[in-house]
Scaffold this motif. Structure first.
Motif, PDB file in Angstrom:
ATOM      1  N   LYS A 273       0.869  -1.173   0.000  1.00  0.00           N
ATOM      2  CA  LYS A 273       0.000   0.000   0.000  1.00  0.00           C
ATOM      3  C   LYS A 273       0.908   1.226   0.000  1.00  0.00           C
ATOM      4  N   SER A 274       0.955   1.938  -1.114  1.00  0.00           N
ATOM      5  CA  SER A 274       1.829   3.100  -1.194  1.00  0.00           C
ATOM      6  C   SER A 274       1.333   4.185  -0.240  1.00  0.00           C
ATOM      7  N   PHE A 275       2.210   5.116   0.075  1.00  0.00           N
ATOM      8  CA  PHE A 275       1.891   6.118   1.091  1.00  0.00           C
ATOM      9  C   PHE A 275       0.714   6.981   0.645  1.00  0.00           C
ATOM     10  N   SER A 276      -0.347   6.976   1.420  1.00  0.00           N
ATOM     11  CA  SER A 276      -1.507   7.835   1.229  1.00  0.00           C
ATOM     12  C   SER A 276      -2.325   7.810   2.508  1.00  0.00           C
ATOM     13  N   ASP A 277      -3.096   8.846   2.702  1.00  0.00           N
ATOM     14  CA  ASP A 277      -3.922   8.961   3.920  1.00  0.00           C
ATOM     15  C   ASP A 277      -3.073   8.849   5.179  1.00  0.00           C
ATOM     16  N   GLY A 278      -1.812   9.218   5.070  1.00  0.00           N
ATOM     17  CA  GLY A 278      -0.954   9.264   6.235  1.00  0.00           C
ATOM     18  C   GLY A 278      -0.286   7.973   6.635  1.00  0.00           C
ATOM     19  N   TYR A 279      -0.438   6.892   5.838  1.00  0.00           N
ATOM     20  CA  TYR A 279       0.201   5.637   6.232  1.00  0.00           C
ATOM     21  C   TYR A 279       0.563   4.805   5.005  1.00  0.00           C
ATOM     22  N   TYR A 280       1.432   3.802   5.224  1.00  0.00           N
ATOM     23  CA  TYR A 280       1.832   2.857   4.187  1.00  0.00           C
ATOM     24  C   TYR A 280       2.031   1.495   4.839  1.00  0.00           C
ATOM     25  N   CYS A 281       2.082   0.456   4.024  1.00  0.00           N
ATOM     26  CA  CYS A 281       2.426  -0.871   4.535  1.00  0.00           C
ATOM     27  C   CYS A 281       3.004  -1.706   3.395  1.00  0.00           C
ATOM     28  N   LEU A 282       3.841  -2.654   3.774  1.00  0.00           N
ATOM     29  CA  LEU A 282       4.473  -3.555   2.814  1.00  0.00           C
ATOM     30  C   LEU A 282       4.609  -4.919   3.461  1.00  0.00           C
ATOM     31  N   LEU A 283       4.030  -5.927   2.826  1.00  0.00           N
ATOM     32  CA  LEU A 283       4.141  -7.317   3.282  1.00  0.00           C
ATOM     33  C   LEU A 283       4.780  -8.130   2.168  1.00  0.00           C
ATOM     34  N   THR A 284       5.854  -8.827   2.474  1.00  0.00           N
ATOM     35  CA  THR A 284       6.499  -9.691   1.485  1.00  0.00           C
ATOM     36  C   THR A 284       6.778 -11.050   2.109  1.00  0.00           C
ATOM     37  N   THR A 285       6.561 -12.077   1.312  1.00  0.00           N
ATOM     38  CA  THR A 285       6.821 -13.443   1.757  1.00  0.00           C
ATOM     39  C   THR A 285       7.522 -14.199   0.638  1.00  0.00           C
ATOM     40  N   SER A 286       8.577 -14.904   0.985  1.00  0.00           N
ATOM     41  CA  SER A 286       9.317 -15.728   0.027  1.00  0.00           C
ATOM     42  C   SER A 286       9.417 -17.140   0.572  1.00  0.00           C
ATOM     43  N   LEU A 287       8.978 -18.095  -0.226  1.00  0.00           N
ATOM     44  CA  LEU A 287       9.127 -19.511   0.094  1.00  0.00           C
ATOM     45  C   LEU A 287      10.008 -20.120  -0.984  1.00  0.00           C
ATOM     46  N   PHE A 288      11.167 -20.660  -0.612  1.00  0.00           N
ATOM     47  CA  PHE A 288      12.102 -21.080  -1.642  1.00  0.00           C
ATOM     48  C   PHE A 288      12.958 -22.247  -1.183  1.00  0.00           C
ATOM     49  N   GLU A 289      13.651 -22.813  -2.173  1.00  0.00           N
ATOM     50  CA  GLU A 289      14.543 -23.938  -1.937  1.00  0.00           C
ATOM     51  C   GLU A 289      15.805 -23.704  -2.759  1.00  0.00           C
ATOM     52  N   SER A 290      16.966 -23.890  -2.140  1.00  0.00           N
ATOM     53  CA  SER A 290      18.250 -23.691  -2.806  1.00  0.00           C
ATOM     54  C   SER A 290      19.119 -24.923  -2.567  1.00  0.00           C
ATOM     55  N   LYS A 291      19.474 -25.631  -3.649  1.00  0.00           N
ATOM     56  CA  LYS A 291      20.214 -26.886  -3.536  1.00  0.00           C
ATOM     57  C   LYS A 291      21.407 -26.871  -4.493  1.00  0.00           C
ATOM     58  N   TYR A 292      22.379 -27.733  -4.200  1.00  0.00           N
ATOM     59  CA  TYR A 292      23.528 -27.875  -5.087  1.00  0.00           C
ATOM     60  C   TYR A 292      24.068 -29.286  -4.983  1.00  0.00           C
ATOM     61  N   LYS A 293      24.931 -29.652  -5.946  1.00  0.00           N
ATOM     62  CA  LYS A 293      25.623 -30.944  -5.935  1.00  0.00           C
ATOM     63  C   LYS A 293      27.117 -30.725  -6.090  1.00  0.00           C
ATOM     64  N   GLY A 294      27.895 -31.358  -5.213  1.00  0.00           N
ATOM     65  CA  GLY A 294      29.334 -31.370  -5.364  1.00  0.00           C
ATOM     66  C   GLY A 294      29.755 -32.544  -6.232  1.00  0.00           C
ATOM     67  N   SER A 295      31.046 -32.845  -6.243  1.00  0.00           N
ATOM     68  CA  SER A 295      31.534 -33.932  -7.087  1.00  0.00           C
ATOM     69  C   SER A 295      31.143 -35.309  -6.551  1.00  0.00           C
ATOM     70  N   ASP A 296      30.641 -35.384  -5.303  1.00  0.00           N
ATOM     71  CA  ASP A 296      30.172 -36.674  -4.786  1.00  0.00           C
ATOM     72  C   ASP A 296      28.760 -36.997  -5.254  1.00  0.00           C
ATOM     73  N   GLY A 297      28.113 -36.084  -5.984  1.00  0.00           N
ATOM     74  CA  GLY A 297      26.800 -36.340  -6.565  1.00  0.00           C
ATOM     75  C   GLY A 297      25.642 -36.256  -5.593  1.00  0.00           C
ATOM     76  N   ILE A 298      25.899 -35.876  -4.354  1.00  0.00           N
ATOM     77  CA  ILE A 298      24.837 -35.785  -3.348  1.00  0.00           C
ATOM     78  C   ILE A 298      24.199 -34.401  -3.392  1.00  0.00           C
ATOM     79  N   GLU A 299      22.883 -34.363  -3.445  1.00  0.00           N
ATOM     80  CA  GLU A 299      22.168 -33.083  -3.438  1.00  0.00           C
ATOM     81  C   GLU A 299      22.089 -32.572  -2.001  1.00  0.00           C
ATOM     82  N   ARG A 300      22.567 -31.350  -1.794  1.00  0.00           N
ATOM     83  CA  ARG A 300      22.624 -30.759  -0.461  1.00  0.00           C
ATOM     84  C   ARG A 300      21.947 -29.390  -0.442  1.00  0.00           C
TER      85      ARG A 300
END
Length: 791
Positions: free
Chosen positions: A628-655
């Motif tokens: 809600k951009s600033f108007s009527d004397g107030y503002y608000c911002l709500l953000t939510t991130s749901l995520f997954e970050s994975k990688y594999k080294g040379s042993d082939g295991i997903e971590r």
């Protein structure tokens, strides 16, 4: 605290008369970026306060009431637009630039509006995963410490490393995947206490008082951006006031003492803007360490006005910092140092550029920038072996001395072919001259038989290399509702002589006046961090850089988004993304290591040599934004991130990657109350609540560490453990005073950060002195404060 609130209350009782300010700026065509004359700029909610832009697109509105104001802009043949949340004060003129887009069909009688000017990115080629922000937001939001990086950590898809640094984790990527640009050219890490190839630090060297509205991009960047796989900061400097001289002095816990001046230059519409800051956070005890940090910076932007041969400007930043960690003065829980060592840190940062804009015809221009940048840092560490015993011996344990110079040439041609097609093409050339030297006893053998690990030269290089990035892109307004952007970016890296071709595309479809969907795709490359590329390996007794031929890391971005205008001033956004990463550096034998795990600290691994480019990883998630951009004397911002970050080294295991928080939630809000007889002064309350999943970490192998005398981690179980969730609440109080008779303005604030004093873990580390695993915590309750005077 009682005294502070009494001061605020005393100001409430003052009787000030009505005061006004000035709003001025320029109206431009969004596609050609040329000035537009005849645009009508009207102050919303005030009768008969309007102006019309002249032949240069310039307008000036006098007698604008102080406080938050909104403008509407209309022009025949163009979609109407608006600019909201303009903070008008009595101490300084407000300068804005408004871009308008030509109507798709000028015969269409339907009234089309592009909405708030700030709801769209500044870069017209950016459709997905881009957020425009203003420097005023940097100072408005609670917990920001006048740091633009901490501002964008409130956006969906972004999290910071911890309270002690402003590293940015964008959609699960390492902070080393960030690209910083200032005025159109890449710059080194613009933070105090920065180290080679890092992108963050404890204190920003970027002064928000000089910044213009800028873009932050988190994925599927347009074709003009390259050598980044995480995010892009595309920052611009504002111009000084071209009509009159203005000054500002301020004092704050984190930015320190500041003085700024701006005003007209010459008779061709030129201007200057310059500011200097000196930090003193160590004096206040808010540095998070017993050591005394020292830092200062200077920033400037000089515009020489418009001439027959074009418009020239010169801009620059310089920052310097140092700190001494002396073991005898260090607390046992200090996150940066230890009792059995002394550390000496210095850091310098310089970036200057000469920019030339040349108009070509009515709808095209050529922008050329020549830049020079230097980034230098040293770290000297002395270790007290056999600490606390009669055999105590002080030896140089680590000696780092790194210096990077770069010369940059950038040229960009932009042309509005017609109202439906815009073309942009250009070239970025960077020449790097690197003098890097890293020597350490860490994890080394005692080959000279003196009873201590040898001081080994891990990096010793004087390298000269180039990065060349040509690109071409175009925007096609296929219908009134459908816009398509397509382009191609090339990247040549002279060290391994690799040339990568990267297609980029994005489209946006407006379902109706309130709903739209967008999609973006792009291939992006980035070189493995320099400290890894130039690591020495002992090959038959000869130091050899066995990582120099590593491929560029490749990343494919897929983004699907949905935007909705819920109500007036209310916007919602959902984005789903997937990022596939390949060609990361991993070891040639089975192990858990990947270069994707680097970049979240002051340094990089010192023992990862003979790497191969076979590493893989992915990031995926969904993000929600309600604003809600600033108007009527107030503002608000709500953000939510749901995520997954994975990688594999040379042993082939997903971590899990170390950046796999899993979730980040931010809730921000603020309210302003007009006070005084004329209600021209403002008391404000802002708050921010943040919580995030804990970082994944590799547990310490305590028995092996005790035998070795230094920390050894259980790499077979890399990033298998997770810290407790991060949680923090900030509350900020502010007061603005507009002078009743003169061009004067005062602003006070106190920002109570981590007001609940919640304990957030910094790290679990092996303690050499106690032979145990110790927990080090992040900064607890920390009050920030500041005062600004404009005249």
């Amino acid at each position: 605290m009682k005294s502070i609130f009494l001061i605020f209350l005393s100001f409430f009782s003052l009787g000030f008369y009505a005061q006004t300010g000035v709003v001025k700026g320029k109206i431009i065509d969004k596609q050609s970026e040329k000035p537009l004359s005849g645009a009508v700029i009207e102050l919303i909610g005030s009768e008969n306060i309007q102006e019309t832009s002249d032949e240069q697109g310039v307008f000036k509105i006098l007698n604008v009431p102080t406080g938050r104001q909104n403008l509407s802009i209309t022009l025949i043949g163009y979609e109407s637009t608006s600019v909201s949340d303009i903070d008008v004060t009595s101490g300084k003129d407000v300068l804005i630039t408004v871009s308008m887009i030509e109507k798709f069909n000028t015969l269409d009688e339907i009234v089309v509006s592009s909405g708030s000017n700030k709801s769209k990115p500044i870069n017209k080629m950016a459709i997905v995963s881009t957020k425009q922000f203003s420097p005023e937001e940097v100072s408005r939001f609670s917990g920001g410490r006048s740091d633009v990086a901490r501002l964008v950590s409130n956006f969906a898809g972004v999290s910071t490393g911890d309270d002690t640094r402003n590293d940015l984790v964008v959609r699960g990527n390492s902070p080393s995947g960030m690209l910083w640009r200032v005025e159109g050219i890449p710059v080194p890490n613009p933070n105090h206490f920065a180290t080679l190839a890092t992108t963050g630090g404890p204190v920003s060297a970027l002064n928000p008082n000089l910044l213009a509205n800028s873009d932050f991009l988190t994925s599927a960047f347009p074709a003009e951006y390259g050598n980044a796989i995480g995010g892009v900061f595309d920052l611009g400097f504002r111009k000084g006031n071209p009509d009159e001289y203005e000054y500002m002095v301020s004092v704050g816990a984190y930015p320190g003492v500041e003085a700024m001046a701006e005003g007209p230059l010459g008779k061709t519409g030129g201007s200057f803007l310059a500011a200097a800051r000196y930090g003193f956070v160590g004096v206040t005890g808010l540095a998070g360490t017993a050591a005394q940090p020292n830092y200062h910076d200077i920033s400037f932007n000089v515009d020489f006005g418009k001439h027959k041969i074009g418009n020239f400007s010169i801009f620059g930043i310089y920052g310097a910092s140092n700190i001494d960690f002396l073991g005898e003065d260090i607390d046992t829980d200090d996150p940066f140092a230890a009792k059995d060592e002394d550390g000496y840190v210095t850091s310098d940062f310089t970036s200057v550029g000469l920019k030339h804009n040349l108009d070509i015809g009515d709808n095209s221009y050529l922008k050329t920038i020549i830049g020079f940048a230097n980034s230098a840092n040293t770290y000297k560490n002395d270790r007290y072996y056999d600490y606390g015993t009669p055999d105590e011996n002080k030896l140089r344990f680590q000696d780092n001395d790194n210096n990077e110079n770069r010369i940059t040439f950038s040229t960009l041609f932009n042309s509005k072919i017609n109202k439906k097609i815009t073309l942009r093409t250009g070239l970025l050339f960077e020449n790097y001259n690197l003098d890097a030297n890293v020597a350490s006893r860490d994890r080394q053998q005692d080959n000279d038989g003196d009873g201590y690990p040898d001081l080994v030269q891990l990096i010793s290089t004087r390298a000269n290399y180039n990065i060349v990035q040509p690109y071409a892109q175009a925007q096609f307004r296929l219908t009134e509702k459908l816009t398509f952007n397509g382009g191609i970016h090339g990247q040549y890296f002279s060290i391994n002589e690799e040339f990568a071709v990267e297609p980029r595309l994005a489209f946006s479809y407006a379902i109706n006046g309130r709903n739209s969907i967008n999609f973006g795709y792009g291939i992006h490359h980035q070189n493995v961090p320099v400290p890894i590329l130039f690591l020495n390996e002992n090959v038959n007794g000869i130091p050899t850089q066995t990582n120099k031929d590593l491929d560029l890391v490749q990343s494919q971005h897929f983004v699907l988004g949905y935007d909705i205008r819920i109500a007036k001033r209310w916007r919602g956004k959902v984005e789903v993304y997937y990022q596939d990463i390949a060609k990361a550096g991993i070891e040639s034998f089975p192990s858990s290591y990947s270069s994707l795990t680097e970049g979240a600290d002051y340094g990089y691994s010192i023992d990862k040599t003979s790497l191969v480019s076979n590493g893989k990883g992915f990031n995926q998630g969904i993000e929600f934004t309600l604003e809600k951009s600033f108007s009527d004397g107030y503002y608000c911002l709500l953000t939510t991130s749901l995520f997954e970050s994975k990688y594999k080294g040379s042993d082939g295991i997903e971590r899990n990657s170390p950046f796999n928080n899993g979730y980040v939630f931010n809730a921000l809000g603020g309210k302003e109350f007009k006070v005084g007889k004329a209600r021209t002064n403002v008391f404000s309350i802002d708050t921010k609540f943040t919580t995030a999943g804990g970082r994944y970490y590799t547990p310490v192998d305590l028995e092996a560490s005790m035998d070795a005398g230094y920390e050894i981690k259980d790499d077979a179980n890399a990033f298998s453990q997770q810290y407790d969730p991060y949680l923090r609440l900030d509350v900020k109080f502010g007061f603005k005073i507009n002078s009743k008779t003169k061009k004067r303005f005062h602003q006070f604030y106190i920002d109570l950060q981590n007001v609940t004093n919640h304990t957030n873990i910094f790290a679990l580390e092996y303690n050499r002195v106690t032979n145990s695993v110790s927990q080090k915590d992040q900064i607890g309750f920390s009050p920030d404060f500041g005062y600004k005077y404009q005249f």
